[in-house]
Motif scaffolding. Structure first.
Motif, mmCIF file in Angstrom:
data_model
loop_
_atom_site.group_PDB
_atom_site.id
_atom_site.type_symbol
_atom_site.label_atom_id
_atom_site.label_comp_id
_atom_site.label_asym_id
_atom_site.label_seq_id
_atom_site.Cartn_x
_atom_site.Cartn_y
_atom_site.Cartn_z
ATOM 1 N N LEU A 30 0.833 -1.194 0.000
ATOM 2 C CA LEU A 30 0.000 0.000 0.000
ATOM 3 C C LEU A 30 0.873 1.251 0.000
ATOM 4 N N GLU A 31 0.378 2.321 -0.590
ATOM 5 C CA GLU A 31 1.160 3.555 -0.634
ATOM 6 C C GLU A 31 1.396 4.099 0.765
ATOM 7 N N ILE A 32 0.377 4.017 1.601
ATOM 8 C CA ILE A 32 0.512 4.393 3.007
ATOM 9 C C ILE A 32 0.303 3.135 3.838
ATOM 10 N N LEU A 33 1.317 2.773 4.605
ATOM 11 C CA LEU A 33 1.260 1.550 5.396
ATOM 12 C C LEU A 33 0.583 1.792 6.731
ATOM 13 N N GLU A 34 0.127 0.727 7.324
ATOM 14 C CA GLU A 34 -0.374 0.774 8.689
ATOM 15 C C GLU A 34 0.464 -0.172 9.524
ATOM 16 N N SER A 35 0.757 0.235 10.744
ATOM 17 C CA SER A 35 1.571 -0.598 11.618
ATOM 18 C C SER A 35 0.761 -0.994 12.856
ATOM 19 N N PRO A 36 0.603 -2.320 13.113
ATOM 20 C CA PRO A 36 1.071 -3.457 12.326
ATOM 21 C C PRO A 36 0.405 -3.497 10.951
ATOM 22 N N SER A 37 1.133 -4.043 9.988
ATOM 23 C CA SER A 37 0.620 -4.143 8.635
ATOM 24 C C SER A 37 0.013 -5.516 8.364
ATOM 25 N N ALA A 38 0.559 -6.535 9.000
ATOM 26 C CA ALA A 38 0.054 -7.903 8.846
ATOM 27 C C ALA A 38 -0.151 -8.511 10.224
ATOM 28 N N THR A 39 -1.160 -9.357 10.341
ATOM 29 C CA THR A 39 -1.428 -10.033 11.604
ATOM 30 C C THR A 39 -0.541 -11.271 11.728
ATOM 31 N N THR A 40 -0.429 -11.767 12.949
ATOM 32 C CA THR A 40 0.313 -13.005 13.163
ATOM 33 C C THR A 40 -0.302 -14.143 12.368
ATOM 34 N N ARG A 41 -1.605 -14.160 12.283
ATOM 35 C CA ARG A 41 -2.281 -15.205 11.511
ATOM 36 C C ARG A 41 -1.875 -15.147 10.039
ATOM 37 N N GLU A 42 -1.819 -13.953 9.472
ATOM 38 C CA GLU A 42 -1.423 -13.809 8.071
ATOM 39 C C GLU A 42 0.010 -14.265 7.858
ATOM 40 N N LEU A 43 0.889 -13.935 8.784
ATOM 41 C CA LEU A 43 2.280 -14.374 8.680
ATOM 42 C C LEU A 43 2.387 -15.891 8.775
ATOM 43 N N ASN A 44 1.617 -16.482 9.694
ATOM 44 C CA ASN A 44 1.648 -17.936 9.852
ATOM 45 C C ASN A 44 1.135 -18.638 8.592
ATOM 46 N N GLU A 45 0.090 -18.093 7.999
ATOM 47 C CA GLU A 45 -0.453 -18.681 6.767
ATOM 48 C C GLU A 45 0.524 -18.551 5.611
ATOM 49 N N LEU A 46 1.224 -17.431 5.563
ATOM 50 C CA LEU A 46 2.213 -17.242 4.497
ATOM 51 C C LEU A 46 3.402 -18.181 4.685
ATOM 52 N N TRP A 47 3.775 -18.425 5.916
ATOM 53 C CA TRP A 47 4.934 -19.271 6.226
ATOM 54 C C TRP A 47 4.814 -20.638 5.566
ATOM 55 N N VAL A 48 3.648 -21.228 5.611
ATOM 56 C CA VAL A 48 3.478 -22.589 5.090
ATOM 57 C C VAL A 48 3.515 -22.614 3.567
ATOM 58 N N LYS A 49 3.430 -21.457 2.930
ATOM 59 C CA LYS A 49 3.474 -21.411 1.467
ATOM 60 C C LYS A 49 4.902 -21.441 0.920
ATOM 61 N N PHE A 50 5.877 -21.145 1.783
ATOM 62 C CA PHE A 50 7.266 -21.189 1.353
ATOM 63 C C PHE A 50 7.791 -22.617 1.448
#
Length: 317
Positions: free
Chosen positions: A296-316
């Motif tokens: 996004l052009e303007i970020l929000e902090s936090p930008s991603a939730t722990t759940r989103e990070l955990n879901e992304l982790w399994v895709k690598f």
């Protein structure tokens, strides 16, 4: 309670090579650690060595240490995992530390030939052309910008002290330049620190902070300019955040093109500075394993939730 530890090697190809004064970079390789903490939540830390920066470990050495860490074996006293280990223990992962959801406007890295004057904070690379030619090109470029724009010039240590003095003479009254970043290599640290006390052009250090191991070391040695902080390359995240909290008007957080996991940590850290962070991620936009909120052009902090990070982790892989 025992904690779960794992790590992954992550390779990301830039959409186009990242060019600076001392290298051309096409693929970012890093290693990300993940651990289940005592609160039953996953936390992340990344080791992301950067070409051209001082004291960068080899990926092969990092992998050896990561294997030992995952197996709960003793690590080297000067382990290359230090940035990741300290990140996982950092306050940025604590609940509600950034509960306000602070908005973050980024400083954008741009090429000379692709500039819109409406951007409030821009960064360009210099030290790529003969100095007189580059100065004239920069003057012409600045005239196309709105007077309220803020510009950061990044030399990546490519200038000589004589060339730095020329930049200082030519731009000493240019209000749109916020600072000139790492004008000379860290080899000339003492001379640069002395010159900064008389320079009319605001100066910043970047690689020098990494070489010294901490912004506090630079401050203790008399640096009075800006501090560009890359916590992913520094051994102690909480110490880096403490410095930012104490010096918010002169601290700028900056990316080293981390994976989404390290990048999220950096976004969360950036709330402790009053200045626009260098969080450019456009050059990784075509990667399939990215989080839309990071682009996004303007970020929000936090930008991603722990759940989103955990879901992304399994895709690598």
């Amino acid at each position: 309670m025992n904690t779960l530890r794992e790590f992954k090697f992550i390779s990301q190809k830039f959409d186009r090579p990242h060019i600076s004064s001392n290298f051309s970079w096409e693929i970012r390789e890093s290693i990300v650690l993940r651990e289940l903490n005592d609160n039953g939540e996953f936390v992340y830390g990344e080791i992301a060595p950067v070409p051209g920066f001082p004291f960068q470990p080899q990926i092969s050495d990092i992998l050896v240490e990561a294997e030992k860490w995952a197996a709960y074996q003793k690590l080297l006293s000067s382990s290359p995992l230090a940035p990741a280990l300290s990140c996982m223990k950092s306050d940025i992962w604590k609940k509600n530390v950034n509960a306000s959801g602070k908005k973050i406007r980024k400083s954008i890295l741009v090429p000379f030939d692709n500039v819109k004057g409406s951007k409030p904070s821009l960064k360009i690379k210099i030290g790529l052309l003969p100095v007189v030619e580059e100065i004239e090109k920069t003057k012409a470029w600045l005239q196309r910008l709105d007077i309220s724009s803020k510009v950061r010039l990044d030399a990546n240590g490519a200038l000589s002290m004589d060339e730095l003095k020329l930049w200082n003479d030519e731009f000493s009254t240019e209000k749109r330049i916020e600072y000139l970043e790492q004008p000379v290599s860290d080899e000339f640290r003492d001379v640069l620190f002395d010159f900064s006390n008389q320079s009319n052009l605001p100066l910043a250090i970047d690689e020098t902070i990494v070489a010294m191991g901490s912004p506090y070391a630079a401050k203790d040695n008399g640096w009075n300019g800006f501090y560009v902080l890359k916590p992913t390359l520094l051994p102690n995240w909480n110490l880096t955040l403490k410095f930012a909290k104490e010096n918010p008007a002169t601290t700028v957080f900056s990316t080293v093109y981390e994976s989404p996991f390290g990048y999220e940590a950096l976004v969360r850290a950036s709330v402790f500075s009053e200045l626009e962070p260098g969080l450019n991620r456009k050059n990784l936009k075509s990667q399939t394993k990215e989080l839309p909120s990071h682009h996004l052009e303007i970020l929000e902090s936090p930008s991603a939730t722990t759940r989103e990070l955990n879901e992304l982790w399994v895709k690598f892989d």
